[in-house]
Design an enzyme around this catalytic site. Structure first.
Site, PDB file in Angstrom:
ATOM      1  N   ASP A 160       0.769  -1.368  -0.122  1.00 28.53           N
ATOM      2  CA  ASP A 160       0.001   0.077  -0.133  1.00 28.53           C
ATOM      3  C   ASP A 160       0.772   1.218  -0.044  1.00 28.53           C
ATOM      4  O   ASP A 160       0.494   2.199   0.590  1.00 28.53           O
ATOM      5  CB  ASP A 160      -0.836  -0.064   1.192  1.00 28.53           C
ATOM      6  CG  ASP A 160      -2.009   1.264   1.140  1.00 28.53           C
ATOM      7  OD1 ASP A 160      -2.328   1.505   2.069  1.00 28.53           O
ATOM      8  OD2 ASP A 160      -2.173   1.700   0.101  1.00 28.53           O
ATOM      9  N   LYS A 209       2.197   3.671  -6.045  1.00 31.91           N
ATOM     10  CA  LYS A 209       1.929   2.541  -6.760  1.00 31.91           C
ATOM     11  C   LYS A 209       2.903   2.172  -7.910  1.00 31.91           C
ATOM     12  O   LYS A 209       2.896   0.920  -8.235  1.00 31.91           O
ATOM     13  CB  LYS A 209       0.487   3.048  -7.499  1.00 31.91           C
ATOM     14  CG  LYS A 209      -0.573   3.676  -6.432  1.00 31.91           C
ATOM     15  CD  LYS A 209      -0.633   2.632  -5.276  1.00 31.91           C
ATOM     16  CE  LYS A 209      -1.405   3.390  -4.162  1.00 31.91           C
ATOM     17  NZ  LYS A 209      -1.417   2.792  -2.709  1.00 31.91           N
ATOM     18  N   ASP A 221      -3.251  -2.951  -2.322  1.00 32.52           N
ATOM     19  CA  ASP A 221      -4.645  -1.971  -2.186  1.00 32.52           C
ATOM     20  C   ASP A 221      -4.619  -1.127  -3.316  1.00 32.52           C
ATOM     21  O   ASP A 221      -3.542  -1.019  -4.038  1.00 32.52           O
ATOM     22  CB  ASP A 221      -4.209  -0.887  -0.829  1.00 32.52           C
ATOM     23  CG  ASP A 221      -5.769  -0.212  -0.781  1.00 32.52           C
ATOM     24  OD1 ASP A 221      -5.124   1.064  -0.267  1.00 32.52           O
ATOM     25  OD2 ASP A 221      -6.699  -0.560  -1.038  1.00 32.52           O
ATOM     26  N   ASN A 222      -5.552  -0.339  -3.694  1.00 35.21           N
ATOM     27  CA  ASN A 222      -5.645   0.518  -4.915  1.00 35.21           C
ATOM     28  C   ASN A 222      -5.477   0.057  -6.391  1.00 35.21           C
ATOM     29  O   ASN A 222      -4.898   0.795  -7.230  1.00 35.21           O
ATOM     30  CB  ASN A 222      -4.797   1.572  -4.590  1.00 35.21           C
ATOM     31  CG  ASN A 222      -4.763   2.176  -3.291  1.00 35.21           C
ATOM     32  OD1 ASN A 222      -4.110   2.072  -2.493  1.00 35.21           O
ATOM     33  ND2 ASN A 222      -6.123   2.874  -2.872  1.00 35.21           N
ATOM     34  N   GLU A 263     -11.463   4.561  -0.140  1.00 29.50           N
ATOM     35  CA  GLU A 263     -11.737   4.911   1.194  1.00 29.50           C
ATOM     36  C   GLU A 263     -12.459   6.228   1.518  1.00 29.50           C
ATOM     37  O   GLU A 263     -12.181   7.301   0.734  1.00 29.50           O
ATOM     38  CB  GLU A 263     -10.131   5.255   2.192  1.00 29.50           C
ATOM     39  CG  GLU A 263      -9.196   5.961   1.363  1.00 29.50           C
ATOM     40  CD  GLU A 263      -8.339   5.125   0.667  1.00 29.50           C
ATOM     41  OE1 GLU A 263      -8.588   4.000   0.070  1.00 29.50           O
ATOM     42  OE2 GLU A 263      -7.040   5.580   0.495  1.00 29.50           O
TER      43      GLU A 263
HETATM   44  C1  LIG Z   1      -1.304   5.269   1.347  1.00 25.82           C
HETATM   45  S1  LIG Z   1       0.106   5.601   2.294  1.00 25.82           S
HETATM   46  C2  LIG Z   1      -0.169   4.225   3.498  1.00 25.82           C
HETATM   47  C3  LIG Z   1      -1.497   3.899   4.100  1.00 25.82           C
HETATM   48  C4  LIG Z   1      -1.633   2.726   5.283  1.00 25.82           C
HETATM   49  N1  LIG Z   1      -1.217   1.550   4.754  1.00 25.82           N
HETATM   50  C5  LIG Z   1      -2.921   2.705   5.611  1.00 25.82           C
HETATM   51  O1  LIG Z   1      -3.767   2.074   5.220  1.00 25.82           O
HETATM   52  O2  LIG Z   1      -3.307   3.089   6.960  1.00 25.82           O
HETATM   53  C6  LIG Z   1       1.431   5.270   1.684  1.00 25.82           C
HETATM   54  C7  LIG Z   1       2.654   5.360   2.518  1.00 25.82           C
HETATM   55  O3  LIG Z   1       3.541   4.868   1.674  1.00 25.82           O
HETATM   56  C8  LIG Z   1       5.048   5.551   1.949  1.00 25.82           C
HETATM   57  N2  LIG Z   1       5.840   5.204   0.935  1.00 25.82           N
HETATM   58  C9  LIG Z   1       5.628   5.488  -0.461  1.00 25.82           C
HETATM   59  N3  LIG Z   1       6.792   4.802  -1.124  1.00 25.82           N
HETATM   60  C10 LIG Z   1       7.451   4.218  -0.152  1.00 25.82           C
HETATM   61  C11 LIG Z   1       8.655   3.466  -0.262  1.00 25.82           C
HETATM   62  N4  LIG Z   1       9.225   2.952  -1.322  1.00 25.82           N
HETATM   63  N5  LIG Z   1       9.293   2.877   0.850  1.00 25.82           N
HETATM   64  C12 LIG Z   1       8.586   3.281   2.160  1.00 25.82           C
HETATM   65  N6  LIG Z   1       7.404   4.061   2.239  1.00 25.82           N
HETATM   66  C13 LIG Z   1       6.938   4.353   1.159  1.00 25.82           C
HETATM   67  C14 LIG Z   1       4.366   7.011   1.854  1.00 25.82           C
HETATM   68  O4  LIG Z   1       5.393   7.825   2.492  1.00 25.82           O
HETATM   69  C15 LIG Z   1       3.033   7.005   2.710  1.00 25.82           C
HETATM   70  O5  LIG Z   1       3.166   7.291   4.085  1.00 25.82           O
HETATM   71  O1  LIG Z   2      -1.981   7.782  -4.404  1.00 26.77           O
HETATM   72  C1  LIG Z   2      -2.812   8.176  -3.608  1.00 26.77           C
HETATM   73  C2  LIG Z   2      -3.425   9.621  -3.790  1.00 26.77           C
HETATM   74  C3  LIG Z   2      -3.327  10.186  -5.098  1.00 26.77           C
HETATM   75  C4  LIG Z   2      -3.744  11.391  -5.249  1.00 26.77           C
HETATM   76  C5  LIG Z   2      -4.139  12.120  -4.061  1.00 26.77           C
HETATM   77  C6  LIG Z   2      -4.247  11.529  -3.026  1.00 26.77           C
HETATM   78  C7  LIG Z   2      -3.760  10.149  -2.738  1.00 26.77           C
HETATM   79  C8  LIG Z   2      -3.403   7.301  -3.054  1.00 26.77           C
HETATM   80  C9  LIG Z   2      -4.937   7.257  -2.887  1.00 26.77           C
HETATM   81  C10 LIG Z   2      -5.457   6.225  -2.191  1.00 26.77           C
HETATM   82  C11 LIG Z   2      -4.774   5.150  -1.385  1.00 26.77           C
HETATM   83  O2  LIG Z   2      -5.309   4.226  -0.827  1.00 26.77           O
HETATM   84  C12 LIG Z   2      -3.367   5.192  -1.382  1.00 26.77           C
HETATM   85  O3  LIG Z   2      -2.727   4.111  -0.768  1.00 26.77           O
HETATM   86  C13 LIG Z   2      -2.918   6.288  -2.019  1.00 26.77           C
HETATM   87  N1  LIG Z   2      -1.266   6.558  -1.972  1.00 26.77           N
HETATM   88  O4  LIG Z   2      -0.824   7.690  -1.928  1.00 26.77           O
HETATM   89  O5  LIG Z   2      -0.602   5.377  -1.969  1.00 26.77           O
HETATM   90 MG   LIG Z   3      -3.950   2.566  -0.236  1.00 27.49          MG
END
Ligand SMILES: C[S@@+](CC[C@H](N)C(=O)[O-])C[C@H]1O[C@@H](n2cnc3c(N)ncnc32)[C@H](O)[C@@H]1O
Ligand SMILES: O=C(c1ccccc1)c1ccc(O)c(O)c1[N+](=O)[O-]
Ligand SMILES: [Mg+2]
Length: 214
Positions: free
Chosen positions: A141, A144, A169-170, A199
């Site tokens: 997650d 992407k 996810d996503n 979400e």
């Molecule tokens: C969508 S959020 C995670 C949401 C969490 N899994 C939840 O559902 O509560 C994505 C997170 O991945 C982190 N991230 C993105 N690329 C990463 C990478 N290559 N290594 C570690 N963290 C990364 C970002 O900083 C961000 O906080």
């Molecule tokens: O990339 C986005 C995103 C793109 C544009 C604006 C806000 C968030 C996002 C949206 C829903 C997700 O569940 C999620 O995991 C992500 N993410 O950042 O990894």
């Molecule tokens: Mg997600």
């Protein structure tokens, strides 16, 4: 300068959720993010699918890529059997600090290993860092574009075994097309799509469960 969204989420949890009560932490975050400020947690609808797959898998070792504020970390850790461990990787130190406090508020710090750094750097270090053999479940997650390269890295580092479950996810919104094509066409994976919603919104999204066949 004001606060950040993760700080506002943490403050709401500290004010409204009961210490040591994981479910109250989960519902506090869902309430805040559905009524006050959207945030990229997996959320309640996809979260129920995540819960079901954690319970079905009964994992001893779980890896989470992308911690953010620790919402899905708490969702997963609360369902682990005694002795099981969740390793979660977060590259943003501010997000990691917030997540640490959310996980602590839920009383789940003993089950969780929170690593701060980039997945591409940390994944190859996991066997050395932890007395781990393989992951039984991986929740993907993070950004992407990293889904596919990190999946290949997990294979190359020998961190998956026949039967290991990847849950991404996503896969619809924002989407991970190269990852989806790979797991759906590789003879090494048995893939299944779970339709749901992005979400806190009425937009289609879903999770892809892929079993590594070894
Ligand atoms: C969508 S959020 C995670 C949401 C969490 N899994 C939840 O559902 O509560 C994505 C997170 O991945 C982190 N991230 C993105 N690329 C990463 C990478 N290559 N290594 C570690 N963290 C990364 C970002 O900083 C961000 O906080
Ligand atoms: O990339 C986005 C995103 C793109 C544009 C604006 C806000 C968030 C996002 C949206 C829903 C997700 O569940 C999620 O995991 C992500 N993410 O950042 O990894
Ligand atoms: Mg997600």
């Amino acid at each position: 300068t004001g606060t950040t969204r993760p700080i506002r989420i943490l403050q709401f949890v500290q004010r409204c959720a009961k210490h040591g009560d994981a479910l109250s932490v989960i519902s506090a975050i869902d309430s805040f993010c559905s009524k006050v400020e959207w945030a990229m947690n997996v959320g309640d609808k996809k979260g129920e699918i995540l819960d079901a797959i954690v319970l079905e898998t009964r994992p001893r070792w779980v890896l989470e890529l992308g911690t953010y504020c620790g919402y899905s970390t708490v969702r997963i850790a609360r369902l682990l059997p005694p002795g099981a461990r969740l390793v979660t990787i977060e590259m943003n130190p501010h997000y990691a600090q917030v997540a640490k406090e959310v996980i602590q508020h839920a009383g789940l710090e003993a089950q969780v290993e929170l690593l701060v750094g980039s997945s591409s750097i940390l994944i190859p270090q996991l066997k050395k860092k932890l007395d781990i053999e393989k992951f039984d479940l991986v929740f993907i997650d993070h950004w992407k574009i990293s889904y596919l390269p990190d999946t290949k890295l997990l294979e190359e580092c020998g961190l998956l075994r026949a039967g290991s479950v990847l849950l991404a996810d996503n896969v619809v919104c924002p989407g991970a097309p190269d990852y989806l094509h790979y797991v759906r066409n590789s003879p090494q994976y048995q893939s299944q799509y779970y339709q749901s919603y992005l979400e806190y919104l009425q937009v289609e999204d879903g999770l892809e469960k892929s079993i590594f066949l070894g």
